[in-house]
Structures are given as structure tokens and as C-alpha cells.
Design an enzyme around this catalytic site. Structure first.
Site, PDB file in Angstrom:
ATOM      1  N   ASP A  12       0.879  -1.172   0.000  1.00  0.00           N
ATOM      2  CA  ASP A  12       0.000   0.000   0.000  1.00  0.00           C
ATOM      3  C   ASP A  12       0.916   1.221   0.000  1.00  0.00           C
ATOM      4  OD1 ASP A  12      -1.676   2.131   0.556  1.00  0.00           O
ATOM      5  OD2 ASP A  12      -2.347   1.374   2.506  1.00  0.00           O
ATOM      6  N   LYS A  76       2.632  11.381  -3.362  1.00  0.00           N
ATOM      7  CA  LYS A  76       1.603  10.677  -4.133  1.00  0.00           C
ATOM      8  C   LYS A  76       0.694  11.658  -4.871  1.00  0.00           C
ATOM      9  CE  LYS A  76      -1.819   6.987  -3.414  1.00  0.00           C
ATOM     10  NZ  LYS A  76      -2.332   6.052  -2.387  1.00  0.00           N
TER      11      LYS A  76
HETATM   12 MG    MG Z   1      -4.632   4.888   2.321  1.00  0.00          MG
END
Ligand code: MG
Ligand code: ADP
Length: 609
Positions: A12, A76
Site C-alpha cells: 500500500d 503521491k
Molecule cells: Mg490509504
């Protein structure tokens, strides 16, 4: 033993935190550096301003204050975007993001500038991935070369490609990119459903999104997704900071300006918020210089009112997502919670109320995406067949009762879904909370069973022992998720926990637990009987002693002494003897010798009516 070839991890790669997980026949698990490690790696990279040496994770996060220009977080947000897409975004970032000309016409890309050197967003992300890769390699003691990496459902092709690039730079073959909500559903093995509609509610540090998924025959489809890329736990921290800052400024006539103090406020606010997830109030304390100390207690209700409007917004997004999917709220079969901020009880309550069902929280919401990525990895490696997937409960489920016995509510091999309810009570006068230890196993004593989780039913008004009635309900739904709830009937106080009962056991271990229970069946039975007998003796002798204290003066002197002796003898024997027969005999003797006492007590109590 597996070969390197089928070793695939799940990652993740988050805006705030990243983590790596792996699934074997025991199910998925997060990889941690050591047993005290949370496994969560802050998605932060910090460079030494003079040497370019970089650190990743917690250490990097600590540098955020003193090295604002060389500490990179939230990368990100820049992944796979053109420079013109992020001009708004980069205004809020303390580090420098510059335009990097691209060969592609009209598509200049952003790059992070650190001491005259340019880093692309995939290069920064690769540093995070590499740290996770190394963590996994330490865990397995061999190279880890393949990974499944998750991305938000709304990521476009360029953003997905940038994520693949990051993997490649880190030395990982990205065998698949999957959507974060899909991963969350996979962690709960909802892919096993023939047909199902799922809402995944993901509230992280800086972003919120909700996705509606449709599963048919193991294939996932994202029907709709909605969200807000500027809504998350950071906003809740800022609400707390707002309150605190105003009060400090009013009370002490100082302005809080230094970056160090601001960072300290942020850290303290986040810690306070996290404490309020399991406590009803928490104290904020900070030194503001010149021997002055600001202190303030914040109650959970106050925090809830601070974040209410943010949560309202997330619910609006849920409504929009359902509408876009052309669905009614009633057609949502399951709600899955994702993201650290869904640990906040208020968020769980609001989401549960809106969807009219209890959301899934059995997996840690900040781990569930990585766990699901690991499940996907194990499917790709052809290993899922070894995992436990059942339509019956493989082991009995129950709770620990007084004296350490296991009281079974659902027996092994019960078909799921299944439900069982039983009443329990307290033994001690004035007891205001009951600790509930959820157990799994076939043995009769709690110590020989597996504890799946513990919770506290508190807030019970003081009553004499035996009067409170705690209704404990076990409910295993069609996906094998266990909900345990407890409610004290008079006060309506309730508490509960959600658990995945099979997690962490291989089929072979389940079998071994059953076989072991046969081997110990007889001694276990005796042990359980002994506990019941001792509880009975405690109850009876306490009652007799009470009567003696109240009406003992109405007995003759010698009779009173004899009664005292018989109570004491039985109590002692129950403690020291391991012979049920012997205790039963003493109990009979006790019953005979306290008949008169009971009669007198009865007569006296009738008089007072
Ligand atoms: Mg997350
Ligand atoms: P992301 O998906 O954005 O990378 P996470 O899912 O890890 O982030 O969520 C991080 C957020 O969760 C942070 O704002 C953090 O403060 C918050 N958080 C973590 N644990 C708790 C908790 N127990 N109670 C409230 N908020 C929490």
C-alpha cells in the site's frame, strides 16, 4: 518453503503512510521490523541539505521542521501529473517543486528540487518502495523481486504508469496494480461472493474517497467513486490546533509563529485525537515558554462537534457515489472501512447510521489495503487454495467466564451465518464494568484456548453481584466475520468487537487443536466442573455470611460459632481440594447446618415487608 519466484508481496503506497504485507496459508499479515513496530512507514523522504544522504519514514518525519526544504511528503499527490495540474497543490508544500520540460508536447512534468538536484515523483516514491522491499527481504532472508501495488480507484493511466515506474526504479517487478477499494474487499475475501455490492469508505490522513464496487463471480468492477483530495485526518488535527491556538493567544497574549512550535502543536494535536479514539477525554499540554504551561482537557463530544461538518461532507460523497452508480442505499450489501481516520468512533457511528449496517472494521483500517494487496499477490502466485475459506466454523467460539472457564456460544462445525445469545452476570457487588475475552478453541479452560480479542463493557451502574444482566451476542455473518456485542439490560450500556476468527491458523493447526481437545477431554471436563463448583461455593458462602452478619445475634452462641466454622471449612476446602466429591460432601454438610440460619433470615426479612 516457497521459491523466490512465487514470493510476491502486497504494498500500500499511501499519501501519509505505506506498508508491505504478505499472505500465506495463515492469511495475510503486515510485515514489521520488530514486534513493537506498527509496520506503518510514513511516506516521507528527508535529505541532508549538504550531503544528499536521505532517510525514509519516521526518521524523515522528525526532520520535517528543521529541514522544510529538503523533506518531501505527500509525493503521491504529484504522481503521474503534468506540471500545470499541480500548480494549486504545490503552493501548500514547503519543498520546491519545479517544471521539468518533457519531450511530449505540452506536457511538462513536476520535479522536486533538492539542493540543485531534480527528483521525479516516481523516484521519490521508489525510495519509499525500496525501504519496504528491504524490510520484506530482512523478514524472508532472501531477495523480494515482485509486488502488487495499490492505487486509488480514481487514478488515471498516467498515475498508474508512474506507480509502475516507481516500482521498477526500486527494483520491483510490479506484477499488478490494483485499486485500493478492491484490495480492501479482497482482504475480507468478498471476492468469494457470487454477486455483491460493496461500499468502501476510505478516510486517510489527507484524502477521502468512497467507491462502490460490484462483484460478480470473483470479478470486481468499480461502479462509481467520489471523494475529496483535501479532506482527512490532518483537517481534524487542524481543528484541534485552532481551538488551542485561540485560547493560548487570548490567555497569554502571545502569537504562535515559530515553525518548531507549530510542528509541536501538530504532533500534540494528532496524539490527542488518537487518544480520543479510545478514551472519553484527553488532556492537551504544551510549554509556551517563560515557565508558562497551557493545559486543556478536550472531551470526545467536543472533538466530535469539531469534525462534524467534515464528516457531513464525506456522507454527501457517499450519497453522490450511490446515485452515480444508479443504486439505492438498500442495495449495498457490505460497507468496508479503510484509512487510519476510520478508527474514530464517531466516524464509524456516522457511516453505520448512514448505510444502516455495521461497517467492517475487523481488519485494522490502516492495514486493510496492504493486506488485500497481499491476498491478490497470493492469488497470482497460485496459493490461495491453502487458505481457510469455510462455510462452517472450524472451531468453537465463546467467552471466558468467572474462574477461567470457557463458555461456548457457537460450537465448531456450525453452519454460517450463525447467531447465539447468552446472559451473563457479575459476581462482585458494585462492579461497574465487565471484561469480555472472546475465545476460540475446544478446550474447557480459557488458558488453553486462543484469545481473539478483549473488550470492556463499562458504565454499568453499581448493583449487588448477580443483579446486572449482560446479554452477549455472537453473530457470524455470511462472510465469516464475527461480531461480538454485549449489552447490560437495565442500563442499556453496550460495547462490542469485530473479529476474523480463522485468521492466523492453518488448516493443519485447526485439526491439531481439535485432536488435542479429545486427548484432554476428561481432565478438562473435571476442571470445568471444579470451576463451576467453586463459583457455586463462593456464591453460597457469601450469602450465608451475609445472613450471619445480619441475623447472627438471633442464634445461640454455640450455634453461631458452629455456623461460622462450617462456612469457613467449606471455603477453605473449595480452595485447597481438587476432589469434586469431597467438596460436594462439605457442601451438603454446610447446607444442613445453615438451615436454621436461613429460616431465621427469611422470617426476619418477612417482618420488614
Ligand atoms: Mg490509504
Ligand atoms: P493514508 O491512506 O492517507 O496514507 P492512513 O490510512 O495511514 O493514511 O491514515 C492516516 C491518518 O489516520 C492520520 O491522519 C492519523 O492521524 C489518523 N489516525 C491513525 N490512527 C488513528 C486513531 N486511532 N484515531 C484517529 N485517527 C487516527
Amino acid at each position: 518453503m516457497s521459491t523466490s519466484d512465487d514470493l510476491i508481496v502486497g504494498i500500500d503506497l499511501g499519501t501519509t503512510n505505506s506498508l508491505v504485507a504478505y499472505a500465506d496459508e495463515r492469511g495475510p499479515m503486515v510485515l514489521r521490523r520488530n514486534k513493537d513496530d506498527s509496520g506503518l512507514l510514513p511516506s516521507v523522504v528527508s535529505f541532508d541539505p549538504s550531503t544528499h544522504r536521505m532517510v525514509v519514514g519516521d526518521e524523515a518525519k522528525l526532520h520535517a521542521v528543521e529541514r522544510p526544504l529538503t523533506t518531501v511528503y505527500s509525493i503521491k499527490r504529484l504522481m503521474g501529473k503534468g506540471f500545470s495540474d499541480v500548480t494549486q497543490e504545490i503552493r501548500h508544500l514547503p519543498y520546491r517543486v519545479v517544471r521539468r520540460p518533457s519531450r511530449e508536447e505540452g506536457r511538462d512534468l513536476p520535479a522536486v528540487e533538492i539542493n540543485d538536484r531534480l527528483y521525479t515523483p516516481p523516484e521519490i516514491s521508489a525510495m519509499i518502495l525500496k525501504t519496504l522491499k528491504e524490510l520484506a527481504e530482512v523478514h524472508f532472508g532472501r531477495p523480494v523481486l515482485k509486488a502488487v501495488i495499490t492505487v486509488p480507484a480514481f487514478f488515471d493511466d498516467a498515475q498508474r504508469q508512474a506507480t509502475r515506474d516507481a516500482g521498477r526504479i526500486a527494483g520491483l517487478e510490479v506484477v499488478r496494480i490494483i485499486n485500493e477499494p478492491t484490495a480492501a474487499a479482497l482482504a475480507y475475501r468478498l471476492d468469494q461472493k457470487k454477486e455483491s455490492t460493496i461500499a468502501v469508505y476510505d478516510l486517510g490522513g489527507g484524502t477521502f474517497d468512497v467507491s462502490i464496487l460490484r462483484i460478480s463471480d470473483g470479478v470486481f468492477e468499480v461502479l462509481s467513486t467520489h471523494g475529496d483530495t483535501a479532506l482527512g485526518g490532518d483537517d481534524f488535527d487542524r481543528e484541534i490546533i485552532g481551538v488551542v491556538r485561540d485560547e493560548i493567544e487570548k490567555q497569554y497574549h502571545v502569537r504562535i509563529e515559530s515553525p518548531a512550535t507549530q510542528q509541536a502543536l501538530r504532533t500534540l494535536a494528532e496524539q490527542l485525537k488518537i487518544r480520543l479514539s479510545h478514551e472519553s477525554e484527553a488532556k492537551f499540554e504544551i510549554d509556551i515558554g517563560s515557565d508558562r504551561r497551557y493545559e486543556r482537557v478536550i472531551r470526545r463530544e467536543e472533538f466530535e462537534s469539531l469534525i462534524r461538518s467534515w464528516i457531513d461532507k464525506t456522507i454527501d460523497c457517499c450519497r453522490a457515489a450511490i446515485r452515480d452508480a444508479d443504486l439505492e442505499i438498500g442495495s449495498i450489501d457490505q460497507v468496508v472501512m479503510v484509512g487510519g481516520s476510520t478508527r474514530i468512533p464517531y466516524v464509524r457511528r456516522r457511516v453505520g447510521e448512514y448505510f444502516g449496517r455495521q461497517p467492517y472494521t475487523a481488519w485494522n483500517p490502516d492495514e486493510v489495503v496492504a493486506l488485500g494487496a497481499a491476498v491478490q499477490a497470493s492469488i497470482l502466485a497460485g496459493k490461495t487454495s491453502q487458505m481457510l475459506l469455510l462455510d462452517v466454523t472450524p472451531l468453537s467460539l465463546g467467552i471466558e467466564t468467572l474462574g477461567g472457564a470457557m463458555s461456548k456460544l457457537i460450537m465448531r462445525n456450525t453452519r454460517i451465518p450463525a447467531r447465539a445469545t447468552e446472559m451473563f452476570t457479575t459476581f462482585v457487588d458494585g462492579q461497574t464494568s465487565i471484561r469480555i475475552n472472546v475465545l476460540q478453541g475446544e478446550r474447557e479452560l480459557a488458558k488453553d484456548c486462543r484469545s481473539l480479542g478483549v473488550f470492556e463493557l463499562s458504565g454499568i451502574p453499581p448493583m449487588p453481584g448477580g443483579i446486572p444482566k449482560a446479554e452477549v451476542t455472537f453473530l457470524i455473518d455470511q462472510n465469516g466475520i464475527l461480531n461480538v456485542s454485549a449489552m447490560e439490560v437495565r442500563s442499556q450500556q453496550a460495547a462490542g468487537i469485530q473479529i476474523i476468527p480463522t485468521h492466523g491458523l492453518t488448516p493443519v493447526e485447526v485439526e491439531a487443536m481439535v485432536v488435542e481437545s479429545y486427548a484432554h477431554a476428561r481432565e478438562d471436563m473435571t476442571a470445568h466442573q471444579m470451576i463451576d463448583l467453586r463459583n457455586q461455593v463462593t456464591f453460597e458462602t457469601t450469602k450465608a455470611q451475609d445472613m450471619l452478619d445480619k441475623v447472627g445475634h438471633l442464634l445461640g452462641e454455640s450455634e453461631r460459632r458452629e455456623t461460622e466454622t462450617v462456612i469457613r471449612t467449606l471455603r477453605e476446602l473449595a480452595k485447597t481440594s481438587s476432589q469434586p466429591k469431597e467438596i460436594q460432601q462439605a457442601r451438603a454438610d454446610f447446607a444442613r447446618k445453615t438451615v436454621r440460619l436461613a429460616e431465621i433470615a427469611m422470617t426476619e426479612s418477612l417482618k420488614t415487608i
